[in-house]
Scaffold this motif. Structure first.
Motif, PDB file in Angstrom:
ATOM      1  N   PRO A  70       0.985  -1.408   0.100  1.00  0.00           N
ATOM      2  CA  PRO A  70      -0.191   0.090  -0.015  1.00  0.00           C
ATOM      3  C   PRO A  70       1.027   1.127   0.073  1.00  0.00           C
ATOM      4  CG  PRO A  70      -0.355  -1.333   1.919  1.00  0.00           C
ATOM      5  CD  PRO A  70       0.675  -2.283   1.016  1.00  0.00           C
ATOM      6  N   THR A  71       1.275   1.014   0.569  1.00  0.00           N
ATOM      7  CA  THR A  71       2.875   2.821   0.391  1.00  0.00           C
ATOM      8  C   THR A  71       3.034   2.652  -0.252  1.00  0.00           C
ATOM      9  OG1 THR A  71       3.182   2.286   3.203  1.00  0.00           O
ATOM     10  CG2 THR A  71       5.260   3.841   1.381  1.00  0.00           C
ATOM     11  N   GLN A  73       2.300   1.671  -3.083  1.00  0.00           N
ATOM     12  CA  GLN A  73       1.326   2.269  -4.255  1.00  0.00           C
ATOM     13  C   GLN A  73       0.944   3.398  -4.355  1.00  0.00           C
ATOM     14  OE1 GLN A  73      -2.500   0.073  -3.254  1.00  0.00           O
ATOM     15  NE2 GLN A  73      -1.821  -1.924  -5.064  1.00  0.00           N
ATOM     16  N   ALA A  74       0.916   4.194  -2.763  1.00  0.00           N
ATOM     17  CA  ALA A  74       0.273   5.787  -2.771  1.00  0.00           C
ATOM     18  C   ALA A  74       1.663   6.263  -2.913  1.00  0.00           C
ATOM     19  CB  ALA A  74       0.208   5.535  -1.155  1.00  0.00           C
ATOM     20  N   GLY A 129      -9.227   5.518   2.667  1.00  0.00           N
ATOM     21  CA  GLY A 129      -8.662   4.805   1.375  1.00  0.00           C
ATOM     22  C   GLY A 129      -7.206   5.503   1.231  1.00  0.00           C
ATOM     23  N   LEU A 130      -7.045   4.722  -0.200  1.00  0.00           N
ATOM     24  CA  LEU A 130      -5.845   5.669  -1.112  1.00  0.00           C
ATOM     25  C   LEU A 130      -5.579   6.682  -1.636  1.00  0.00           C
ATOM     26  CD1 LEU A 130      -2.900   4.125  -2.107  1.00  0.00           C
ATOM     27  CD2 LEU A 130      -4.445   4.292  -4.227  1.00  0.00           C
ATOM     28  N   LYS A 133      -3.473  10.071   0.863  1.00  0.00           N
ATOM     29  CA  LYS A 133      -2.329   8.987   0.103  1.00  0.00           C
ATOM     30  C   LYS A 133      -1.555   9.926  -0.526  1.00  0.00           C
ATOM     31  CE  LYS A 133      -3.880   6.344   3.777  1.00  0.00           C
ATOM     32  NZ  LYS A 133      -5.260   6.325   4.268  1.00  0.00           N
ATOM     33  N   ILE A 134      -2.559   9.349  -1.733  1.00  0.00           N
ATOM     34  CA  ILE A 134      -1.825  10.021  -3.173  1.00  0.00           C
ATOM     35  C   ILE A 134      -1.669  11.776  -3.470  1.00  0.00           C
ATOM     36  CG2 ILE A 134      -2.682  10.360  -5.513  1.00  0.00           C
ATOM     37  CD1 ILE A 134      -3.913   8.001  -5.741  1.00  0.00           C
ATOM     38  N   GLU A 206       0.323   7.606   6.034  1.00  0.00           N
ATOM     39  CA  GLU A 206      -0.658   6.596   6.534  1.00  0.00           C
ATOM     40  C   GLU A 206      -0.744   6.533   8.427  1.00  0.00           C
ATOM     41  OE1 GLU A 206       1.156   3.711   2.956  1.00  0.00           O
ATOM     42  OE2 GLU A 206       2.593   3.584   5.291  1.00  0.00           O
ATOM     43  N   ALA A 210      -4.878   5.107   8.498  1.00  0.00           N
ATOM     44  CA  ALA A 210      -4.792   4.077   7.313  1.00  0.00           C
ATOM     45  C   ALA A 210      -5.372   2.618   7.955  1.00  0.00           C
ATOM     46  CB  ALA A 210      -3.523   3.899   6.565  1.00  0.00           C
ATOM     47  N   GLY A 213       0.076   0.104   6.323  1.00  0.00           N
ATOM     48  CA  GLY A 213       1.005   0.356   5.136  1.00  0.00           C
ATOM     49  C   GLY A 213       1.925   0.462   6.042  1.00  0.00           C
TER      50      GLY A 213
END
Length: 267
Positions: A70-71, A73-74, A129-130, A133-134, A206, A210, A213
């Motif tokens: 997840p980290t 991806q973000a 969600g994601l 972070k994005i 995170e 989160a 992550g």
């Protein structure tokens, strides 16, 4: 051995020699850390030895990997958003001088916002969600890339622009032929700076909220009084940053071959 086959070997040897001081410095610090822990008798719960960090990290490799994805991806999505946004705004600023006066103060103000205050608000507004972070990764990495691009456009040789316009080139052709190539070295300098912040920004986001992550893993390990696992997660985040930095350097090498050819001819 032919000249063509010898060239990659020569480049690899040059890179190894160039990186040797860094490896020696890092290796010396790790050995000093290991020796201090064993000689001082400090408790592992206070300062674990590097060997313990590696062993415990390997034992927790599945959990570390599940929280690394997840980290990562973000980081990648946020950095992609940052790159595309910085390029679009840099083009607008270059073509419309008014946009520079209008937007640059806003961008500068965005960099003064304390992450420790803004991150919980973003999570509160957009959930766990994601997307939060994005957005935070893009916020942190956007400005260095934008400034590097704008400065790169301004560094274009005026004689080259004058020649292209005399040959009938319009503004778009001048931009693509002269201003954009001239900005590439500046762009990659900004890219290398921004990429070092991306993973840290994702982890910090995170912390604020989160489900998974590296930030959550570090927080849980800290609350469990496991500094060895905290450092193992830090080691993973450092490895991610170094890998992304290496990818950026490789892309720069492929995108600006004339710069490296000039350096090679001077050696």
């Amino acid at each position: 051995m032919s000249a063509r086959s010898a060239a990659p070997l020569a480049r690899a040897t040059h890179l190894a020699i160039h990186a040797l001081p860094a490896f020696l410095a890092v290796g010396g610090l790790i050995l000093a850390w290991e020796a201090y822990v064993h000689l001082s008798g400090v408790a592992p719960g206070t300062l674990p030895a590097p060997s313990r960090v590696v062993i415990q990290g390997f034992a927790q490799r599945e959990a570390l990997w599940q929280n690394t994805v997840p980290t990562l991806q973000a980081t990648l999505f946020g950095f992609a958003l940052s790159l595309s946004s910085a390029f679009v705004f840099s083009v607008l600023i270059d073509f419309i001088p008014f946009m520079r006066r209008a937007l640059f103060p806003v961008f500068i103000i965005s960099q003064t916002l304390p992450m420790v205050a803004i991150a919980p608000l973003v999570v509160l507004w957009f959930g766990f969600g994601l997307m939060p972070k994005i957005g935070l990764v893009a916020l942190v990495t956007f400005f260095p890339i934008l400034v590097a691009l704008v400065q790169g456009y301004a560094a274009t040789e005026k004689e080259l622009e004058t020649l292209l316009r005399a040959m009938g080139a319009n503004a778009a052709r001048v931009f693509l032929t002269a201003r954009l190539p001239s900005a590439l070295p500046y762009f990659f300098a900004g890219l290398r700076i921004a990429i070092t912040y991306a993973v840290v920004a994702a982890i910090f986001a995170e912390y604020s909220g989160a489900a998974r992550g590296l930030g959550i893993y570090i927080l849980n390990a800290k609350n469990s009084f496991r500094p060895d696992l905290v450092l193992a997660a830090v080691l993973v985040s450092s490895a991610l940053t170094l890998c992304l930095f290496a990818v950026a350097a490789a892309i720069e090498y492929a995108a600006t071959p004339w710069r490296h050819a000039g350096k090679a001819s001077r050696r």
